[in-house]
Design a protein around this motif. Structure first.
Motif, mmCIF file in Angstrom:
data_model
loop_
_atom_site.group_PDB
_atom_site.id
_atom_site.type_symbol
_atom_site.label_atom_id
_atom_site.label_comp_id
_atom_site.label_asym_id
_atom_site.label_seq_id
_atom_site.Cartn_x
_atom_site.Cartn_y
_atom_site.Cartn_z
ATOM 1 N N LYS A 166 0.818 -1.220 0.000
ATOM 2 C CA LYS A 166 0.000 0.000 0.000
ATOM 3 C C LYS A 166 0.850 1.267 0.000
ATOM 4 N N ALA A 167 2.105 1.165 0.448
ATOM 5 C CA ALA A 167 3.031 2.299 0.416
ATOM 6 C C ALA A 167 4.448 1.742 0.477
ATOM 7 N N SER A 168 5.390 2.487 -0.073
ATOM 8 C CA SER A 168 6.785 2.043 -0.084
ATOM 9 C C SER A 168 7.703 3.249 0.084
ATOM 10 N N GLY A 169 9.019 2.985 0.106
ATOM 11 C CA GLY A 169 9.987 4.058 0.283
ATOM 12 C C GLY A 169 10.054 4.583 1.700
ATOM 13 N N LEU A 170 9.691 3.740 2.682
ATOM 14 C CA LEU A 170 9.619 4.174 4.078
ATOM 15 C C LEU A 170 10.552 3.339 4.952
ATOM 16 N N ALA A 171 11.820 3.229 4.569
ATOM 17 C CA ALA A 171 12.789 2.455 5.347
ATOM 18 C C ALA A 171 12.798 2.923 6.795
ATOM 19 N N GLY A 172 12.698 1.971 7.702
ATOM 20 C CA GLY A 172 12.639 2.295 9.127
ATOM 21 C C GLY A 172 11.227 2.382 9.667
ATOM 22 N N ILE A 173 10.207 2.083 8.839
ATOM 23 C CA ILE A 173 8.823 2.168 9.310
ATOM 24 C C ILE A 173 8.583 1.146 10.414
ATOM 25 N N ASP A 174 7.906 1.592 11.456
ATOM 26 C CA ASP A 174 7.708 0.759 12.643
ATOM 27 C C ASP A 174 6.211 0.552 12.869
ATOM 28 N N ASP A 175 5.646 1.168 13.881
ATOM 29 C CA ASP A 175 4.253 0.964 14.234
ATOM 30 C C ASP A 175 3.340 1.906 13.456
ATOM 31 N N ILE A 176 2.046 1.552 13.396
ATOM 32 C CA ILE A 176 1.057 2.353 12.678
ATOM 33 C C ILE A 176 -0.212 2.496 13.508
ATOM 34 N N ALA A 177 -1.012 3.510 13.171
ATOM 35 C CA ALA A 177 -2.320 3.698 13.793
ATOM 36 C C ALA A 177 -3.229 4.382 12.780
ATOM 37 N N PHE A 178 -4.442 3.879 12.631
ATOM 38 C CA PHE A 178 -5.401 4.464 11.695
ATOM 39 C C PHE A 178 -6.036 5.700 12.317
ATOM 40 N N THR A 179 -6.283 6.699 11.468
ATOM 41 C CA THR A 179 -6.794 7.985 11.959
ATOM 42 C C THR A 179 -8.307 8.007 12.092
ATOM 43 N N GLY A 180 -8.989 7.027 11.473
ATOM 44 C CA GLY A 180 -10.446 7.030 11.484
ATOM 45 C C GLY A 180 -11.045 7.541 10.192
ATOM 46 N N THR A 181 -10.189 7.917 9.240
ATOM 47 C CA THR A 181 -10.625 8.383 7.921
ATOM 48 C C THR A 181 -10.243 7.336 6.884
ATOM 49 N N GLY A 182 -11.147 6.425 6.582
ATOM 50 C CA GLY A 182 -10.863 5.381 5.601
ATOM 51 C C GLY A 182 -9.633 4.574 5.975
ATOM 52 N N ASP A 183 -8.747 4.398 4.987
ATOM 53 C CA ASP A 183 -7.504 3.654 5.215
ATOM 54 C C ASP A 183 -6.342 4.564 5.589
ATOM 55 N N GLU A 184 -6.593 5.840 5.834
ATOM 56 C CA GLU A 184 -5.517 6.766 6.202
ATOM 57 C C GLU A 184 -4.930 6.360 7.554
ATOM 58 N N LEU A 185 -3.606 6.462 7.663
ATOM 59 C CA LEU A 185 -2.952 6.087 8.914
ATOM 60 C C LEU A 185 -1.733 6.956 9.173
#
Length: 251
Positions: A166-185
């Motif tokens: 769903k997304a790339s180019g984010l070396a070092g990406i760790d934890d995520i949390a959804f904002t409540g707007t669709g699939d936005e996080l």
């Protein structure tokens, strides 16, 4: 495990046992580490422990006022890291950053099942599958080494679908949390010292940086309009902290 109140006061609620071998450590880490954590509506907390030993590594449960208890053993040569709860199915998903495996286990505990070993979960030398969240019929997983955000559909009978990037180019990406707007996080990007917003179309923008107080952010949580970011200071080695911000602005 600690509780931080609205004034920033910290109180230790539980401590996991140290390995009998004081020199034990999991692969890729310098010391035993408590990693993923989720809390259910009744106040029960589930936490992962990468201890480097077979007797301690796994999923632990801490009930209100109770002592920590391991309810599922995981391989000592792995690093159980991200932890996600599916409250409807009463099931937990565990991302192992070294073994490149998503494990699943009922909230009651038991023997974990390898839910997915897709190649997209593997590391390229350090840590692979990392953060994990259940959202809209799928398990969303980050891969720290590859810098990718994956969506894995949860099929009938709890089978894993094919991972979608769903997304790339984010070396070092760790934890995520959804904002409540669709699939936005929101995603914590560790070594680059950023929190980024990933929109439903995969577009990425930076919303918090080192100047806001980040010190290698590892996890992020959203409650209403409030955003909470934990920084472990793994690489900066200064001022591990908990930062609070608001969606749509900073404070």
């Amino acid at each position: 495990m600690a509780r931080v109140d609205a004034r920033g006061t910290t109180r230790i609620l539980a401590t996991l046992p140290a390995p009998a071998d004081g020199g034990a450590h999991p692969p890729a880490l310098d010391a035993p580490m408590a990693t993923g954590i989720v809390r259910t509506s009744d106040g029960t907390v589930y936490v992962l422990y990468a201890a480097g030993t077979a007797d301690l590594t796994g999923l632990w449960r801490i009930r209100p006022g109770g002592a920590p208890r391991r309810i599922a053993a995981l391989p000592a040569d792995g690093v159980p890291n991200g932890l996600a709860l599916d409250p409807q199915a009463k099931r937990l998903y565990i991302a192992d950053s070294v073994l490149g495996t998503i494990w699943t286990v009922p909230v009651a505990g038991g023997t974990p099942t390898a839910w997915s070993t897709a190649p997209e979960l593997a590391s390229t030398g350090f840590l692979g599958a990392n953060g994990a969240k259940v959202h809209d019929g799928a398990l969303w997983v980050t891969n720290l080494d590859r810098g990718t955000l994956l969506r894995i559909p949860i099929r009938a009978d709890n089978r894993a679908g094919t991972p979608q990037v769903k997304a790339s180019g984010l070396a070092g990406i760790d934890d995520i949390a959804f904002t409540g707007t669709g699939d936005e996080l929101l995603a914590a990007v560790n070594a680059p010292n950023r929190v980024v917003r990933v929109r439903s179309d995969g577009a990425v923008s930076t919303v918090l940086v080192a100047g806001d107080g980040l010190q290698n952010p590892t996890s992020v949580a959203v409650r209403g309009r409030e955003v909470y970011v934990l920084s472990a200071a793994f690489f900066t080695a200064a001022d591990p902290n908990l930062l609070r911000a608001r969606l749509g602005g900073r404070r």
